[in-house]
Structures are given as structure tokens and as C-alpha cells.
Design an enzyme around this catalytic site. Sequence first.
Site, PDB file in Angstrom:
ATOM      1  N   GLY A  27       2.728   5.264-100.846  1.00 12.31           N
ATOM      2  CA  GLY A  27       1.715   5.947-101.645  1.00 12.31           C
ATOM      3  C   GLY A  27       2.248   7.304-102.084  1.00 12.31           C
TER       4      GLY A  27
ATOM      5  CD  GLN B  91       2.638  13.206-101.418  1.00 12.68           C
ATOM      6  OE1 GLN B  91       2.068  12.202-101.813  1.00 12.68           O
ATOM      7  NE2 GLN B  91       3.370  13.221-100.321  1.00 12.68           N
TER       8      GLN B  91
ATOM      9  CB  CYS C 216       3.047  12.799 -95.057  1.00 13.09           C
ATOM     10  SG  CYS C 216       2.665  13.558 -96.650  1.00 13.09           S
ATOM     11  CG  LEU C 217       7.053   9.918 -99.016  1.00 15.25           C
ATOM     12  CD1 LEU C 217       6.898   9.341-100.419  1.00 15.25           C
ATOM     13  CD2 LEU C 217       8.375   9.487 -98.394  1.00 15.25           C
TER      14      LEU C 217
ATOM     15  CG  HIS D  46      -1.897   9.795 -96.273  1.00 15.20           C
ATOM     16  ND1 HIS D  46      -1.238  10.084 -95.097  1.00 15.20           N
ATOM     17  CD2 HIS D  46      -1.123  10.331 -97.260  1.00 15.20           C
ATOM     18  CE1 HIS D  46      -0.126  10.767 -95.365  1.00 15.20           C
ATOM     19  NE2 HIS D  46      -0.038  10.925 -96.689  1.00 15.20           N
ATOM     20  CD  GLU D  47      -1.073   8.745-100.815  1.00 18.36           C
ATOM     21  OE1 GLU D  47      -0.868   9.904-101.207  1.00 18.36           O
ATOM     22  OE2 GLU D  47      -0.274   8.135-100.096  1.00 18.36           O
TER      23      GLU D  47
ATOM     24  CG  HIS E 158      -1.490  14.167-100.238  1.00 21.24           C
ATOM     25  ND1 HIS E 158      -0.744  15.203 -99.705  1.00 21.24           N
ATOM     26  CD2 HIS E 158      -0.953  13.031 -99.719  1.00 21.24           C
ATOM     27  CE1 HIS E 158       0.200  14.707 -98.896  1.00 21.24           C
ATOM     28  NE2 HIS E 158       0.089  13.394 -98.885  1.00 21.24           N
TER      29      HIS E 158
HETATM   30  O1  GNR Z   1       4.918   6.307 -97.343  1.00 19.36           O
HETATM   31  C1  GNR Z   1       3.921   6.612 -96.691  1.00 19.36           C
HETATM   32  N1  GNR Z   1       3.586   5.891 -95.607  1.00 19.36           N
HETATM   33  C2  GNR Z   1       2.377   6.033 -94.925  1.00 19.36           C
HETATM   34  C3  GNR Z   1       2.261   5.468 -93.669  1.00 19.36           C
HETATM   35  C4  GNR Z   1       1.081   5.555 -92.974  1.00 19.36           C
HETATM   36  C5  GNR Z   1       0.005   6.200 -93.538  1.00 19.36           C
HETATM   37  C6  GNR Z   1       0.107   6.789 -94.777  1.00 19.36           C
HETATM   38  C7  GNR Z   1       1.291   6.697 -95.476  1.00 19.36           C
HETATM   39  S1  GNR Z   1       1.421   7.399 -97.056  1.00 19.36           S
HETATM   40  C8  GNR Z   1       3.115   7.787 -97.086  1.00 19.36           C
HETATM   41  C9  GNR Z   1       3.535   8.378 -98.422  1.00 19.36           C
HETATM   42  C10 GNR Z   1       2.832   9.692 -98.636  1.00 19.36           C
HETATM   43  O2  GNR Z   1       3.148  10.727 -98.121  1.00 19.36           O
HETATM   44  N2  GNR Z   1       1.773   9.663 -99.403  1.00 19.36           N
HETATM   45  O3  GNR Z   1       1.059  10.780 -99.607  1.00 19.36           O
HETATM   46 NI    NI Z   2       1.334  12.011 -97.830  1.00 22.13          NI
END
Ligand code: GNR
Ligand code: NI
Length: 187
Positions: A50, A55, A109-110, A151-152, A155
Site C-alpha cells: 500500500g 509518502q 511501513c515504507l 493504515h493508509e 497516513h
Molecule cells: O507494505 C506495507 N506492508 C504492510 C504490512 C502490514 C500492514 C500495513 C502495511 S502497509 C505497508 C506499505 C506502507 O507503508 N503503506 O503506507
Molecule cells: Ni505506511
Amino acid sequence: MAVQRILTIDNAADLAILKQVSKPVEGVDDAVRTLMDDMLDTMYDAPGIGLAAVQIGELKRVIVMDLGDKPGVEETEEEDAEARRNPRHFVNPEILWSSDEMFTYEEGCLSIPEYFDKVERPARVRIRYLNYQGETIEEEAEGLYAVCIQHEMDHLNGVLFIDHLSRLKRERAAAKCKKVARERMAA
Ligand code: GNR
Ligand code: NI
């Protein structure tokens, strides 16, 4: 292909942007579609499942996701990850309803490289968003889809998954991220 740099929390300027609240877009035009194409290129390159526009430094309420769950393609086609690609696009997403039932998942999270920890969130959410064509979609998400969309959407509100953890864990994550950045610099 337009892979962009992903903002990370070890960098103070990046962190200041990641903490901001993103703005809704007017509608899904070619500029928004190009942004989503670039976000998917960046996400697949990372790789991640995601990505929120913030980001890559765009304070817009735009998300892309790919859980590799293309309907009709066998999960056993292990080597052919591209065959299972199922890119999803979310513009101006809203959460209409969240379940009382909770679900815990180990998140990453990236923007916080190499730190993973368990986060508890509602197990199911009902969402409304505009897709790549600009159509309004309303649907219920569960499992990894529910985890990822929450999660997104965090952000978009300047919230990182480590903000759901204790202060001790949050500080540990920040330290880990700085260490990873130093090692990558040296390499
Ligand atoms: O790549 C991602 N893997 C992930 C694993 C578990 C819960 C959420 C994520 S999202 C993350 C990519 C990211 O940072 N998205 O904002
Ligand atoms: Ni993230």
C-alpha cells in the site's frame, strides 16, 4: 515508470510532511491518475502492499494498494507475482463504519524501514471512495484489506502505525530507522 523517493521518519523534513493532514482532491482527473500510476510504480519497486500520496510528498487524499489477490488467478502461481497483481485505487476515502470486533496484525511501513510491530484495529470497516474511473464505490473490507486501508487512511491524517504503540516502542522504532538510514548511507 516514475518511481519516486519515499519519505522516511529518520529525516526531520520528511517527518514534518508525514505528520500533516492531506487535502481532498476535487475529482479524479488525468493529473490524479498520473499521481496514482507513479504511486503504484513506487510501491511495486519498494516493494510494498500500500502507499499513501503523502509518502511521496503529495499532501492529497489518494491511496494505492495491491494485496496480490487478483480474482481467478490461483495462489499456487507462486513465481508469477505479476499475474496475481490487483491494483486498487482510493481517492478521498472515508470510513463509514468500523466493527467493534478487533484484529491484531504485525504491521510495517515504507516510511519506517525495517521496523515491525503488532497493531490492534477494528477487524472490519465499511468504506466509501472514488476509484480510478472516478466512480463512487462503497464496500466492506476485512482481513489484510481492512488492516491496510486503515493504515493508509491514517497516513492521510498524519498518523503513523507507531503512533498506536507505547512511547517506548515508538522511540525504539525511530532509533531503528535512524540506524538503518546510517547503514544505507555508508553502504
Ligand atoms: O507494505 C506495507 N506492508 C504492510 C504490512 C502490514 C500492514 C500495513 C502495511 S502497509 C505497508 C506499505 C506502507 O507503508 N503503506 O503506507
Ligand atoms: Ni505506511
